[in-house]
Design a protein around this motif. Sequence first.
Motif, PDB file in Angstrom:
ATOM      1  N   GLU A  33       0.818  -1.294  -0.040  1.00 31.54           N
ATOM      2  CA  GLU A  33      -0.073   0.072  -0.057  1.00 31.54           C
ATOM      3  C   GLU A  33       0.950   1.113  -0.077  1.00 31.54           C
ATOM      4  O   GLU A  33       1.953   1.273   0.388  1.00 31.54           O
ATOM      5  CB  GLU A  33      -0.644   0.078   1.359  1.00 31.54           C
ATOM      6  N   THR A  34       0.179   2.486  -0.584  1.00 29.80           N
ATOM      7  CA  THR A  34       0.907   3.764  -0.317  1.00 29.80           C
ATOM      8  C   THR A  34      -0.292   4.562   0.342  1.00 29.80           C
ATOM      9  O   THR A  34      -1.340   4.556   0.092  1.00 29.80           O
ATOM     10  CB  THR A  34       1.011   4.527  -1.637  1.00 29.80           C
ATOM     11  N   VAL A  35       0.172   4.959   1.590  1.00 28.57           N
ATOM     12  CA  VAL A  35      -0.764   5.767   2.485  1.00 28.57           C
ATOM     13  C   VAL A  35      -0.144   7.123   2.419  1.00 28.57           C
ATOM     14  O   VAL A  35       1.010   7.291   2.735  1.00 28.57           O
ATOM     15  CB  VAL A  35      -1.038   4.935   4.014  1.00 28.57           C
ATOM     16  N   ALA A 204      -2.133   8.327  -3.096  1.00 29.88           N
ATOM     17  CA  ALA A 204      -2.244   7.482  -2.153  1.00 29.88           C
ATOM     18  C   ALA A 204      -3.608   6.355  -2.276  1.00 29.88           C
ATOM     19  O   ALA A 204      -4.287   6.812  -3.078  1.00 29.88           O
ATOM     20  CB  ALA A 204      -2.813   8.135  -0.848  1.00 29.88           C
ATOM     21  N   ASP A 205      -3.246   5.098  -1.849  1.00 33.13           N
ATOM     22  CA  ASP A 205      -4.541   4.275  -1.793  1.00 33.13           C
ATOM     23  C   ASP A 205      -5.369   4.462  -0.713  1.00 33.13           C
ATOM     24  O   ASP A 205      -6.497   4.555  -1.138  1.00 33.13           O
ATOM     25  CB  ASP A 205      -4.028   2.745  -1.864  1.00 33.13           C
ATOM     26  N   ARG A 206      -4.640   5.090   0.170  1.00 31.67           N
ATOM     27  CA  ARG A 206      -5.622   5.537   1.521  1.00 31.67           C
ATOM     28  C   ARG A 206      -5.247   6.793   2.043  1.00 31.67           C
ATOM     29  O   ARG A 206      -3.746   7.064   1.738  1.00 31.67           O
ATOM     30  CB  ARG A 206      -5.915   4.458   2.577  1.00 31.67           C
ATOM     31  N   VAL A 207      -5.988   7.472   2.726  1.00 31.80           N
ATOM     32  CA  VAL A 207      -5.615   8.758   3.297  1.00 31.80           C
ATOM     33  C   VAL A 207      -5.822   8.960   4.774  1.00 31.80           C
ATOM     34  O   VAL A 207      -7.104   8.428   5.046  1.00 31.80           O
ATOM     35  CB  VAL A 207      -6.125   9.900   2.442  1.00 31.80           C
ATOM     36  N   TYR A 208      -4.926   9.297   5.591  1.00 35.96           N
ATOM     37  CA  TYR A 208      -5.345   9.739   6.729  1.00 35.96           C
ATOM     38  C   TYR A 208      -5.222  11.316   7.234  1.00 35.96           C
ATOM     39  O   TYR A 208      -4.277  11.712   6.518  1.00 35.96           O
ATOM     40  CB  TYR A 208      -4.354   8.944   7.950  1.00 35.96           C
ATOM     41  N   CYS A 209      -6.118  11.682   7.801  1.00 32.11           N
ATOM     42  CA  CYS A 209      -6.011  13.403   8.300  1.00 32.11           C
ATOM     43  C   CYS A 209      -5.770  13.255   9.720  1.00 32.11           C
ATOM     44  O   CYS A 209      -6.255  12.557  10.497  1.00 32.11           O
ATOM     45  CB  CYS A 209      -7.066  14.066   7.719  1.00 32.11           C
ATOM     46  N   MET A 210      -4.906  14.080  10.164  1.00 31.00           N
ATOM     47  CA  MET A 210      -4.565  14.277  11.413  1.00 31.00           C
ATOM     48  C   MET A 210      -5.014  15.635  11.919  1.00 31.00           C
ATOM     49  O   MET A 210      -4.581  16.538  11.183  1.00 31.00           O
ATOM     50  CB  MET A 210      -3.140  14.110  11.962  1.00 31.00           C
TER      51      MET A 210
END
Length: 237
Positions: A33-35, A204-210
């Motif tokens: 994965e690429t996150v 990205a395959d998936r994204v997180y936000c902080m």
Amino acid sequence: TDEKPLLEISCLTAGYGDFKALFGVDLHLRAGETVAIIGANGAGKTTLMRAITGIVRTASGAIRLDGEKIDMLPAPEVLLRGIAMVPEGRRLFPSLSVEENLLIGGHARRGDGRWNLNAVYELFPVLKERRSDPGTALSGGQQQMVAIGRALMSNPHVLLCDEISLGLAPVVIRDIYAAIPKIKASGASIIVVEQDIGQALKIADRVYCMMEGRMTLEGRPENLSREAIHDAYFGVS
Ligand code: ATP
């Protein structure tokens, strides 16, 4: 799928002395994965990268690589286990040449990968032309390429990229990001920290936000509305 993640962070709390920068952060990265992790200045993205690499100690929670707890390991051991970081600001060794900078990354070399000097020069041909120049004589984009190449020289399972587009011109950012799919094809799993939301969604395959030391959003780019991203990034007003 319930395939076990390669890297799994659960309920991670960490900071600097008494100051807490992360409050119960969860994140997982599957093999291949690429996150991307997005978030404003000071959200805690760099601290999370430093916790994964063992530079910042975790106060509570766990970081697991292939199911094994790694959060108590010293940073050099984390690198030997296959997690390499491209640090914010590149941090090249100023008195060393491009090639010497790359070779330093190779000191932590794991035997089973495809990365070596030639492979890095194939990925970034301009570095081969400038191999004897001091790292500091290079443009910002070229320095960033050296920093990425240096991390790849250890043949990492997991490559952490902290703000690799910071301060670079759009055309240079495009060149840098063109390397990511090639790195992915080499078998590495990737986490990119990125302030540029558009770039993050593209790569990205998936994204997180902080925000303020917490995860506020997680999802696949195609499933995230602009509004949800905006609220997760800036807070709901
Ligand atoms: P940036 O885009 O500016 O790097 P970030 O999301 O990566 O932001 P961090 O650098 O992880 O955020 O910072 C999270 C919090 O920790 C901030 O409040 C910051 O001031 C603080 N912090 C970061 N580094 C240190 C340090 N070495 N000592 C003390 N506090 C720190």
